[in-house]
Scaffold this motif. Structure first.
Motif, PDB file in Angstrom:
ATOM      1  N   VAL A   3       0.860  -1.178   0.000  1.00 40.32           N
ATOM      2  CA  VAL A   3       0.000   0.000   0.000  1.00 40.32           C
ATOM      3  C   VAL A   3       0.899   1.231   0.000  1.00 40.32           C
ATOM      4  N   PRO A   4       0.733   2.127  -0.980  1.00 35.90           N
ATOM      5  CA  PRO A   4       1.561   3.334  -1.032  1.00 35.90           C
ATOM      6  C   PRO A   4       1.394   4.186   0.217  1.00 35.90           C
ATOM      7  N   GLN A   5       2.485   4.818   0.625  1.00 33.57           N
ATOM      8  CA  GLN A   5       2.476   5.732   1.761  1.00 33.57           C
ATOM      9  C   GLN A   5       2.831   7.120   1.253  1.00 33.57           C
ATOM     10  N   GLY A   6       2.384   8.139   1.946  1.00 35.62           N
ATOM     11  CA  GLY A   6       2.757   9.510   1.609  1.00 35.62           C
ATOM     12  C   GLY A   6       1.759  10.188   0.688  1.00 35.62           C
TER      13      GLY A   6
ATOM     14  N   ILE B 214       3.339   8.047  -8.527  1.00 35.89           N
ATOM     15  CA  ILE B 214       4.498   8.525  -7.770  1.00 35.89           C
ATOM     16  C   ILE B 214       4.012   9.168  -6.473  1.00 35.89           C
ATOM     17  N   TYR B 215       4.592   8.724  -5.361  1.00 37.24           N
ATOM     18  CA  TYR B 215       4.260   9.239  -4.036  1.00 37.24           C
ATOM     19  C   TYR B 215       5.504   9.847  -3.409  1.00 37.24           C
ATOM     20  N   LYS B 216       5.310  10.953  -2.668  1.00 33.79           N
ATOM     21  CA  LYS B 216       6.386  11.547  -1.884  1.00 33.79           C
ATOM     22  C   LYS B 216       6.210  11.044  -0.467  1.00 33.79           C
ATOM     23  N   ASN B 217       7.245  10.393   0.048  1.00 29.63           N
ATOM     24  CA  ASN B 217       7.216   9.815   1.381  1.00 29.63           C
ATOM     25  C   ASN B 217       8.473  10.303   2.102  1.00 29.63           C
ATOM     26  N   GLY B 218       8.358  11.406   2.827  1.00 32.28           N
ATOM     27  CA  GLY B 218       9.533  12.016   3.461  1.00 32.28           C
ATOM     28  C   GLY B 218      10.432  12.587   2.374  1.00 32.28           C
ATOM     29  N   THR B 219      11.693  12.177   2.381  1.00 35.62           N
ATOM     30  CA  THR B 219      12.644  12.647   1.360  1.00 35.62           C
ATOM     31  C   THR B 219      12.721  11.686   0.187  1.00 35.62           C
ATOM     32  N   LYS B 220      11.873  10.676   0.161  1.00 35.44           N
ATOM     33  CA  LYS B 220      11.904   9.682  -0.908  1.00 35.44           C
ATOM     34  C   LYS B 220      10.725   9.849  -1.859  1.00 35.44           C
ATOM     35  N   LEU B 221      10.960   9.466  -3.101  1.00 39.48           N
ATOM     36  CA  LEU B 221       9.903   9.345  -4.095  1.00 39.48           C
ATOM     37  C   LEU B 221       9.718   7.862  -4.337  1.00 39.48           C
ATOM     38  N   GLU B 222       8.485   7.393  -4.362  1.00 39.40           N
ATOM     39  CA  GLU B 222       8.214   5.969  -4.526  1.00 39.40           C
ATOM     40  C   GLU B 222       7.273   5.756  -5.702  1.00 39.40           C
ATOM     41  N   GLY B 223       7.620   4.803  -6.556  1.00 42.32           N
ATOM     42  CA  GLY B 223       6.806   4.474  -7.705  1.00 42.32           C
ATOM     43  C   GLY B 223       6.038   3.187  -7.468  1.00 42.32           C
ATOM     44  N   TYR B 224       4.728   3.207  -7.778  1.00 40.72           N
ATOM     45  CA  TYR B 224       3.858   2.048  -7.602  1.00 40.72           C
ATOM     46  C   TYR B 224       3.056   1.809  -8.872  1.00 40.72           C
ATOM     47  N   CYS B 225       2.677   0.577  -9.059  1.00 42.49           N
ATOM     48  CA  CYS B 225       1.787   0.202 -10.150  1.00 42.49           C
ATOM     49  C   CYS B 225       0.822  -0.824  -9.566  1.00 42.49           C
ATOM     50  N   GLY B 226      -0.429  -0.412  -9.371  1.00 45.74           N
ATOM     51  CA  GLY B 226      -1.369  -1.306  -8.689  1.00 45.74           C
ATOM     52  C   GLY B 226      -0.839  -1.569  -7.292  1.00 45.74           C
ATOM     53  N   GLY B 227      -0.711  -2.801  -6.915  1.00 48.13           N
ATOM     54  CA  GLY B 227      -0.185  -3.167  -5.612  1.00 48.13           C
ATOM     55  C   GLY B 227       1.307  -3.460  -5.616  1.00 48.13           C
TER      56      GLY B 227
ATOM     57  N   ALA C  94       5.202  -2.325  -5.625  1.00 43.96           N
ATOM     58  CA  ALA C  94       6.175  -1.257  -5.414  1.00 43.96           C
ATOM     59  C   ALA C  94       7.232  -1.416  -6.498  1.00 43.96           C
ATOM     60  N   LEU C  95       7.383  -0.396  -7.360  1.00 46.47           N
ATOM     61  CA  LEU C  95       8.302  -0.478  -8.489  1.00 46.47           C
ATOM     62  C   LEU C  95       9.704  -0.013  -8.144  1.00 46.47           C
TER      63      LEU C  95
END
Length: 177
Positions: free
Chosen positions: A79-82, A153-166, A168-169
């Motif tokens: 589950v994406p955070q941020g 694309i999610y911003k989670n603190g100082t990180k960028l996180e890429g997701y596709c559906g469920g 984590a890319l």
């Protein structure tokens, strides 16, 4: 950035057809060079290789390539955070244009259901965010994305996180320069 990425294809080391990118470290203060050098840093065939494209004082791109042991459907959903920043898709035509621009011949990026090249996603993200130089990103790739899938694309603190559906890319650790 495409010139820096293209320099990797000019490396005459072992072939990693079918390999996926596990990590990438991008450092850049100037991306205008045409004469990037390449070198292997660590070769552990047949499963792994680390190589670098660089121009002293301007830019470097260090990548770790792996032959995968886990398939897409074998990873648990996350589950994406941020805060959600943006979404984009990369289609076959965009993948093929990128492959031509950087001279990437890896067969996993071609065919009916091609894998989006990891650095293609990162270059797309960099352009979408309109990030200025200097740039210092450490990227860890977890799973592939395929043509026409939506990448969030999610911003989670100082990180960028890429997701596709469920899935984590990738995670981009953005470092201050």
């Amino acid at each position: 950035m495409l010139k820096l990425i293209r320099a990797l294809s000019e490396y005459n080391g072992p072939t990693y057809d079918g390999a996926v990118m596990a990590k990438a470290a991008i450092r850049a203060t100037n991306l205008d060079a045409d004469d990037y050098l390449t070198r292997p840093i660590k070769m552990a065939p047949p499963r792994m290789g680390v190589m670098e494209a660089y121009k002293e004082g301007a830019a470097s791109l260090t990548v770790t390539l792996l032959r995968p042991l886990v398939r897409t459907g074998e990873m648990p959903e996350e589950v994406p955070q941020g805060e959600k920043l943006l979404s984009f898709t990369i289609n076959k035509e965009e993948i093929n244009a990128y492959l031509d621009a950087v001279d990437d011949t890896n067969s996993i990026h071609r065919g009916d259901n091609p894998v989006v090249p990891g650095l293609c996603m990162i270059e797309h993200l960099w352009r979408a965010l309109n990030k200025p130089l200097p740039l210092s990103w450490d990227v860890k790739f977890k799973m592939p994305a395929f043509a026409d899938e939506t990448i969030d694309i999610y911003k989670n603190g100082t990180k960028l996180e890429g997701y596709c559906g469920g899935r984590a890319l990738f995670t981009v650790a953005v470092k201050e320069c």
